[in-house]
Design a protein around this motif. Structure first.
Motif, PDB file in Angstrom:
ATOM      1  N   ALA A 126       0.857  -1.181   0.000  1.00 34.82           N
ATOM      2  CA  ALA A 126       0.000   0.000   0.000  1.00 34.82           C
ATOM      3  C   ALA A 126       0.894   1.232   0.000  1.00 34.82           C
ATOM      4  O   ALA A 126       2.025   1.200   0.490  1.00 34.82           O
ATOM      5  N   LEU A 127       0.383   2.337  -0.531  1.00 33.53           N
ATOM      6  CA  LEU A 127       1.214   3.512  -0.731  1.00 33.53           C
ATOM      7  C   LEU A 127       1.145   4.466   0.462  1.00 33.53           C
ATOM      8  O   LEU A 127       0.064   4.801   0.939  1.00 33.53           O
ATOM      9  N   HIS A 128       2.310   4.914   0.902  1.00 31.97           N
ATOM     10  CA  HIS A 128       2.364   5.946   1.927  1.00 31.97           C
ATOM     11  C   HIS A 128       1.989   7.301   1.324  1.00 31.97           C
ATOM     12  O   HIS A 128       2.544   7.697   0.295  1.00 31.97           O
ATOM     13  N   LEU A 168      -7.484   0.548   5.610  1.00 31.93           N
ATOM     14  CA  LEU A 168      -6.098   0.377   6.036  1.00 31.93           C
ATOM     15  C   LEU A 168      -5.129   1.177   5.174  1.00 31.93           C
ATOM     16  O   LEU A 168      -4.020   1.502   5.612  1.00 31.93           O
ATOM     17  N   HIS A 169      -5.530   1.481   3.945  1.00 32.08           N
ATOM     18  CA  HIS A 169      -4.602   2.075   2.985  1.00 32.08           C
ATOM     19  C   HIS A 169      -4.869   3.551   2.728  1.00 32.08           C
ATOM     20  O   HIS A 169      -4.262   4.136   1.834  1.00 32.08           O
ATOM     21  N   ASN A 170      -5.769   4.160   3.483  1.00 30.57           N
ATOM     22  CA  ASN A 170      -6.022   5.591   3.326  1.00 30.57           C
ATOM     23  C   ASN A 170      -4.841   6.414   3.843  1.00 30.57           C
ATOM     24  O   ASN A 170      -4.151   6.014   4.793  1.00 30.57           O
ATOM     25  N   ALA A 171      -4.625   7.574   3.228  1.00 32.78           N
ATOM     26  CA  ALA A 171      -3.700   8.586   3.743  1.00 32.78           C
ATOM     27  C   ALA A 171      -2.341   7.968   4.111  1.00 32.78           C
ATOM     28  O   ALA A 171      -1.706   7.317   3.275  1.00 32.78           O
ATOM     29  N   LEU A 175       1.843   3.598   7.082  1.00 31.44           N
ATOM     30  CA  LEU A 175       2.935   3.969   7.988  1.00 31.44           C
ATOM     31  C   LEU A 175       2.532   3.751   9.440  1.00 31.44           C
ATOM     32  O   LEU A 175       3.266   3.133  10.225  1.00 31.44           O
ATOM     33  N   HIS A 176       1.344   4.232   9.802  1.00 28.74           N
ATOM     34  CA  HIS A 176       0.885   4.102  11.190  1.00 28.74           C
ATOM     35  C   HIS A 176       0.585   2.644  11.540  1.00 28.74           C
ATOM     36  O   HIS A 176       0.785   2.226  12.686  1.00 28.74           O
ATOM     37  N   LEU A 177       0.132   1.887  10.555  1.00 29.11           N
ATOM     38  CA  LEU A 177      -0.154   0.466  10.802  1.00 29.11           C
ATOM     39  C   LEU A 177       1.142  -0.282  11.104  1.00 29.11           C
ATOM     40  O   LEU A 177       1.194  -1.100  12.037  1.00 29.11           O
ATOM     41  N   GLY A 197      -3.675  -0.632  -4.108  1.00 26.74           N
ATOM     42  CA  GLY A 197      -3.532   0.221  -5.275  1.00 26.74           C
ATOM     43  C   GLY A 197      -2.106   0.685  -5.475  1.00 26.74           C
ATOM     44  O   GLY A 197      -1.425   1.059  -4.520  1.00 26.74           O
ATOM     45  N   GLY A 198      -1.616   0.647  -6.702  1.00 30.41           N
ATOM     46  CA  GLY A 198      -0.385   1.319  -7.061  1.00 30.41           C
ATOM     47  C   GLY A 198       0.866   0.494  -7.168  1.00 30.41           C
ATOM     48  O   GLY A 198       1.785   0.842  -7.918  1.00 30.41           O
TER      49      GLY A 198
END
Length: 272
Positions: A126-128, A168-171, A175-177, A197-198
């Protein structure tokens, strides 16, 4: 074992030469060498004419990663563009990498190691979104579930509890996870996803077996969510996993998919 020579990196791009150059710079710096890069270009002005993109392509090629760039117009939607790229893939594994993603140097190496161990349909990062790094969203992290042991097939749909994992992959949630579960101290840890995504690495034969992106013919040319459909199909048959910590960073540019009224999910799953 999977080696970089087993990998094609597939990059769709349209009218973002600066971002594409940054994405290619990340590929040039990878510790893994020998993979191939295939670019589908739907830009108004060919991306290869941009000086930064041209320089980045030379650097990637010089560092042992051959690059092909295909002029693929007119645009007929992201699903068709991804299908076009899949049709030009030749190797056992394909990494779909969006043109606005920078990868840490060991990102590809770790993806290959995880796929070798898990042997599922796909793994991904997932994208940071680091502009949100101070925006901690505990409620959106709540659906987290690790994969313990084998990654198993799952049927994920809007009506299933697993669909809630998309938060889980928002914003900056990846990183926080990773901080919450202590994943920063390990090489990689697989977890359950709704989709990614991505930056997604597929077993190419399994993706093709599940239909790839050939559903593009049955959706409007202006659509969104094509990667969701492909991943749900692969996950249902072979399973899929996200990896923590993520080694992929979103450049956070405006999306090139501005008309999102037609979701591929509705045309593929709801219409059947």
């Amino acid at each position: 074992m999977f080696a970089p020579s087993d990998l094609d990196v597939l990059v769709p791009t349209r009218d973002r030469p600066g971002a594409l150059a940054v994405t290619l710079s990340g590929l040039a710096a990878q510790t893994a060498a020998g993979f191939r890069v295939v670019i589908s270009d739907q830009s108004g002005t060919p991306a290869g004419e941009d000086l930064l993109v041209a320089a980045a392509i030379r650097i990637v090629s010089h560092r042992g990663r051959p690059v092909e760039i295909h002029r693929h117009v007119p645009p007929r939607g992201m699903a068709e563009q991804r299908a076009f790229l899949l049709g030009r893939a030749e190797r056992r594994l394909v990494l779909y990498l969006d043109d606005d993603v920078w990868l840490e140097p060991r990102a590809v190496e770790v993806l290959l190691a995880a796929m070798e161990r898990l042997r599922c349909g796909f793994v991904g990062y997932a994208l940071h979104g680091l502009s949100y790094r101070d925006d901690v969203r505990p409620d959106e992290l709540a659906p987290y579930e690790p994969w313990n042991g084998e990654v198993r097939p799952e049927r994920v749909r809007r009506e299933t509890p697993a669909w809630r994992r998309h938060t889980l992959h928002n914003a900056a949630n990846p990183l926080h996870l990773a901080e919450k579960v202590g994943a920063g101290d390990i090489e990689w840890q697989p977890y359950k996803v709704a989709w990614i995504g991505g930056c997604v690495l597929y077993d190419r034969a399994r993706l093709v077996e599940c239909g790839g992106f050939d559903f593009w013919r049955g959706v409007p040319p202006r659509h969104a969510g094509e990667d969701v459909v492909a991943q749900l199909r692969v996950m249902e048959r072979y399973g899929g996993a996200g990896l923590l910590p993520s080694r992929a960073y979103h450049l956070e540019l405006p999306t090139t998919v501005t008309d999102r009224r037609a979701e591929c999910y509705d045309h593929v799953f709801e219409a059947t």
